[in-house]
Design an enzyme around this catalytic site. Sequence first.
Site, PDB file in Angstrom:
ATOM      1  N   GLU A 110       0.815  -1.219   0.000  1.00 49.48           N
ATOM      2  CA  GLU A 110       0.000   0.000   0.000  1.00 49.48           C
ATOM      3  C   GLU A 110       0.852   1.275   0.000  1.00 49.48           C
ATOM      4  OE1 GLU A 110      -4.039  -1.135   2.236  1.00 49.48           O
ATOM      5  OE2 GLU A 110      -2.293  -1.402   3.518  1.00 49.48           O
TER       6      GLU A 110
ATOM      7  N   ASP B 133     -12.057  -4.600  -3.053  1.00 43.91           N
ATOM      8  CA  ASP B 133     -13.117  -5.609  -2.922  1.00 43.91           C
ATOM      9  C   ASP B 133     -14.395  -4.876  -2.571  1.00 43.91           C
ATOM     10  OD1 ASP B 133     -13.605  -5.779   0.252  1.00 43.91           O
ATOM     11  OD2 ASP B 133     -11.489  -5.483  -0.122  1.00 43.91           O
TER      12      ASP B 133
END
Length: 248
Positions: free
Chosen positions: A13, A216
């Site tokens: 990330e 997601d």
Amino acid sequence: MKRLGVMAALPQELGDLLTQMRASGDVQTVTLGQREYHVGAVRGANVVATLARVGKVAAATTASALIHAFEADAIVFTGVAGGVHADVRVGDIVVADSLMQHDLDASPLFPRYEVPLLNRSRFDADRALSAALANAAQAFIAEEGQALAARFSIDKPRVHRGLIVSGDQFIASAGSVNALRDALPNALAVEMEGAALAQVCYEYGVPCAVVRTISDTADAEAPASFAEFLIAIASTYSSGMLARFFKA
Ligand code: ADE
């Protein structure tokens, strides 16, 4: 700004930020509270970058260390999130306008979501930092959108601005994400750190901003979608957005 703190939960990330810092000059790494803080610069901006790891406590302690031990006077969080709102799809980017803890509930002593004795449930992200992040996200999508489609089958990703909610849970069922939607209809995305950072920054008067790529949609597919996105795609987004953020 004297020094910008850049946080993520997991290495992917943070993208290639540490590589960019090393290319810009010396990077000093300091270990504190089992975390590594990398102090250096990117394109002339002083930066301290670190991995908070996962969850609200991890984010809060790391944010506090950034402010007090490393003199960060603004903090940006970059990472992935689950999409909550029906308009938010995998591959989209959400920049927080405000953040709240969806799992905080000291009712009936205090209203649901309210941080006891702080008298508020929502924490605003800094406007200027958030606008700069949104511009960087928009530029990344405009310039790399076709490559994202070709490499990852991500179709016309979009940048959203609005409410991000955080809690110490990975949301991974239709029942759980529907409950979140019902309780907080404005929530765009769910993750596990942003609102903790925002609360710490509010308490210390330090501007902060949160940018999240949707990995997601917080349903039964979420564990597989999250894992695939994190390994294959998240770093491309973080690197692309941070490069444009620091170029501006
Ligand atoms: N981060 C990425 N996806 C998430 C989810 N479904 N729940 C909580 N945090 C997340």
